[in-house]
Write a protein that holds these residues in place. Structure first.
Motif, PDB file in Angstrom:
ATOM      1  N   VAL A 196      55.263 -13.192 -25.737  1.00 12.04           N
ATOM      2  CA  VAL A 196      53.919 -12.958 -26.283  1.00 12.04           C
ATOM      3  C   VAL A 196      53.969 -13.002 -27.809  1.00 12.04           C
ATOM      4  CG1 VAL A 196      51.920 -11.437 -26.344  1.00 12.04           C
ATOM      5  CG2 VAL A 196      53.404 -11.446 -24.322  1.00 12.04           C
ATOM      6  N   PRO A 197      53.274 -13.939 -28.434  1.00 12.02           N
ATOM      7  CA  PRO A 197      53.241 -14.004 -29.906  1.00 12.02           C
ATOM      8  C   PRO A 197      52.599 -12.745 -30.494  1.00 12.02           C
ATOM      9  CG  PRO A 197      52.440 -16.052 -28.922  1.00 12.02           C
ATOM     10  CD  PRO A 197      52.563 -15.065 -27.813  1.00 12.02           C
ATOM     11  N   GLU A 198      52.999 -12.421 -31.715  1.00 10.31           N
ATOM     12  CA  GLU A 198      52.485 -11.216 -32.360  1.00 10.31           C
ATOM     13  C   GLU A 198      50.969 -11.258 -32.551  1.00 10.31           C
ATOM     14  OE1 GLU A 198      54.564 -10.506 -35.971  1.00 10.31           O
ATOM     15  OE2 GLU A 198      56.452  -9.992 -34.996  1.00 10.31           O
ATOM     16  N   THR A 199      50.420 -12.435 -32.776  1.00 10.19           N
ATOM     17  CA  THR A 199      48.967 -12.536 -32.954  1.00 10.19           C
ATOM     18  C   THR A 199      48.225 -12.116 -31.696  1.00 10.19           C
ATOM     19  OG1 THR A 199      49.122 -14.890 -32.372  1.00 10.19           O
ATOM     20  CG2 THR A 199      49.062 -14.324 -34.713  1.00 10.19           C
ATOM     21  N   GLN A 200      48.787 -12.440 -30.536  1.00  9.05           N
ATOM     22  CA  GLN A 200      48.164 -12.032 -29.277  1.00  9.05           C
ATOM     23  C   GLN A 200      48.319 -10.531 -29.059  1.00  9.05           C
ATOM     24  OE1 GLN A 200      49.349 -16.318 -27.335  1.00  9.05           O
ATOM     25  NE2 GLN A 200      49.508 -14.546 -25.989  1.00  9.05           N
ATOM     26  N   LEU A 201      49.456  -9.987 -29.458  1.00  7.22           N
ATOM     27  CA  LEU A 201      49.658  -8.542 -29.331  1.00  7.22           C
ATOM     28  C   LEU A 201      48.665  -7.777 -30.190  1.00  7.22           C
ATOM     29  CD1 LEU A 201      53.453  -7.637 -29.220  1.00  7.22           C
ATOM     30  CD2 LEU A 201      51.766  -7.581 -27.392  1.00  7.22           C
ATOM     31  N   LEU A 202      48.390  -8.280 -31.383  1.00 12.22           N
ATOM     32  CA  LEU A 202      47.417  -7.620 -32.251  1.00 12.22           C
ATOM     33  C   LEU A 202      46.047  -7.587 -31.588  1.00 12.22           C
ATOM     34  CD1 LEU A 202      48.369  -9.039 -35.773  1.00 12.22           C
ATOM     35  CD2 LEU A 202      48.603  -6.677 -34.969  1.00 12.22           C
ATOM     36  N   ARG A 203      45.676  -8.654 -30.903  1.00 15.75           N
ATOM     37  CA  ARG A 203      44.389  -8.695 -30.215  1.00 15.75           C
ATOM     38  C   ARG A 203      44.363  -7.700 -29.051  1.00 15.75           C
ATOM     39  NH1 ARG A 203      42.337 -14.654 -28.919  1.00 15.75           N
ATOM     40  NH2 ARG A 203      40.456 -13.423 -28.423  1.00 15.75           N
ATOM     41  N   VAL A 204      45.501  -7.529 -28.384  1.00 15.92           N
ATOM     42  CA  VAL A 204      45.588  -6.552 -27.290  1.00 15.92           C
ATOM     43  C   VAL A 204      45.390  -5.136 -27.825  1.00 15.92           C
ATOM     44  CG1 VAL A 204      47.162  -5.484 -25.630  1.00 15.92           C
ATOM     45  CG2 VAL A 204      47.017  -7.979 -25.777  1.00 15.92           C
ATOM     46  N   VAL A 205      46.105  -4.807 -28.900  1.00 14.77           N
ATOM     47  CA  VAL A 205      45.981  -3.473 -29.499  1.00 14.77           C
ATOM     48  C   VAL A 205      44.549  -3.226 -29.958  1.00 14.77           C
ATOM     49  CG1 VAL A 205      46.687  -2.034 -31.442  1.00 14.77           C
ATOM     50  CG2 VAL A 205      48.406  -3.330 -30.167  1.00 14.77           C
ATOM     51  N   ALA A 206      43.948  -4.229 -30.590  1.00 11.27           N
ATOM     52  CA  ALA A 206      42.568  -4.079 -31.053  1.00 11.27           C
ATOM     53  C   ALA A 206      41.601  -3.901 -29.888  1.00 11.27           C
ATOM     54  CB  ALA A 206      42.167  -5.306 -31.879  1.00 11.27           C
ATOM     55  N   GLU A 207      41.853  -4.579 -28.787  1.00 14.70           N
ATOM     56  CA  GLU A 207      40.985  -4.473 -27.612  1.00 14.70           C
ATOM     57  C   GLU A 207      41.022  -3.068 -27.025  1.00 14.70           C
ATOM     58  OE1 GLU A 207      38.346  -5.287 -24.582  1.00 14.70           O
ATOM     59  OE2 GLU A 207      38.811  -6.523 -26.340  1.00 14.70           O
ATOM     60  N   ILE A 208      42.210  -2.499 -26.906  1.00  9.75           N
ATOM     61  CA  ILE A 208      42.321  -1.146 -26.364  1.00  9.75           C
ATOM     62  C   ILE A 208      41.680  -0.128 -27.306  1.00  9.75           C
ATOM     63  CG2 ILE A 208      43.915   0.671 -25.626  1.00  9.75           C
ATOM     64  CD1 ILE A 208      45.885  -1.519 -24.825  1.00  9.75           C
TER      65      ILE A 208
END
Length: 329
Positions: A170-182
């Motif tokens: 999982v690229p870091e950019t996608q992880l940032l979107r996950v954290v922001a979503e939660i």
């Protein structure tokens, strides 16, 4: 702020087709029986075992010991269905993501979910002395420790995502979107907003309360799985609508089953006047709403048919939320 069934029996509810429209648009489900081809119980129970193990490893007892014990008490509670993490994993696998990529976020969702339940049960909130047939966290550990346990679980979830998600998957950019979503889902415009209006009482705002308290966790779980797998923006929005419908559907059916177990004098009542379709409109109307929600969820999945059998877990999840066709015991 929950997305889980509170009915522990194997009660079966058959929802009739709506006899009059609930929304302005007509909703048709073109694949209503597709989920019968998939063994959801085996899929779900297998994931429960794997997620339980990873949650046990993620929350080890440290100092101060009592806070960690309170955290583990709610996160590892027996009877937890793990609906948010299971939906996250299913959504990730739908779009070709690896299950290992989803597990850290799945665990984080369960931590956030447990934290919301701990705080919901507090005397100043919903005032529930028990959860899943066991004493609520504040009943077991005291109000002060329950607040601390919930406060600690929220950031632990975010930290777990960042520190345990394989960067090669999982690229870091996608992880940032996950954290922001939660963060969005649990914040002041999400589940917290729903709890605020629920505490206000009165008949107004039932749609808002249901969407924020229950729909947010559902849509967040589905969206996070899609984000981890690198789904397109259009696919993510379809999963958002799907998850919202399933999250609310879960709770509406819970309320229907609970009302049917209560006496006629107490039907639909809650200690602090909590808003639900059953308490405001009655069981019959709530059943119509549930059928509409089932159709809405499946309508979004119909547009993902190109993924073939990978979509079956999510289809089956809808039917389970509506019918409770099997028990986990």
């Amino acid at each position: 702020m929950v997305f889980s069934t509170v009915i522990t029996s194997s009660s079966y509810i058959c929802l009739p087709k709506a006899t009059r429209p609930i929304t302005r648009r007509s909703i048709r489900c073109s694949a209503a029986s597709v989920s019968s081809k998939f063994d959801l119980k085996t899929y779900w129970t297998t994931l429960i075992r794997e997620i339980d193990q990873k949650l046990d490893e993620a929350i080890t007892v440290q100092y101060p010991q009592q806070i960690y014990e309170a955290m583990r008490y709610s996160v590892l509670a027996k009877g937890a269905k793990r609906a948010p993490p299971v939906m996250c994993v299913a959504a990730c696998e739908l779009f070709g993501g690896h299950r290992l990529a989803a597990y850290p976020t799945a665990c984080a969702l369960e931590m956030v979910h447990a934290a919301s339940l701990i705080h919901d049960d507090l005397p100043c909130m919903d005032d529930d002395p028990s959860r899943r047939g066991q004493p609520s966290n504040h009943t077991k550990f005291g109000v002060d420790m329950a607040i601390l346990a919930g406060d600690a679980l929220f950031p632990l979830g975010f930290r777990h995502i960042v520190s345990h998600t394989p960067t090669n998957l999982v690229p870091e950019t996608q992880l940032l979107r996950v954290v922001a979503e939660i963060a969005r889902a649990v914040g002041s415009t999400g589940m917290a907003a729903g709890q605020f209006l629920d505490l206000e009482g009165g008949p107004n705002g039932v749609d808002f309360v249901q969407e924020k308290k229950f729909g947010e966790m559902g849509q967040c779980s589905a969206v996070c799985g899609a984000l981890l797998a690198g789904a397109s923006d259009d696919e993510i929005e379809r999963l958002r609508k799907y998850g919202r419908a399933v999250g609310i559907l879960y709770q509406v059916v819970d309320d229907i089953l609970e009302a049917k177990l209560e006496t006629e004098e107490k039907e639909g009542e809650n200690k602090k006047g909590k808003k639900s379709y059953v308490s405001i409109y009655g069981v019959e109307k709530a059943m119509e709403v549930a059928e509409e929600l089932r159709a809405e969820a499946k309508k979004e999945l119909d547009c993902l048919e190109k993924y073939g059998e990978k979509v079956l877990p999510l289809y089956s999840f809808v039917d389970y939320a509506a019918d409770r066709g099997f028990s986990f015991k």
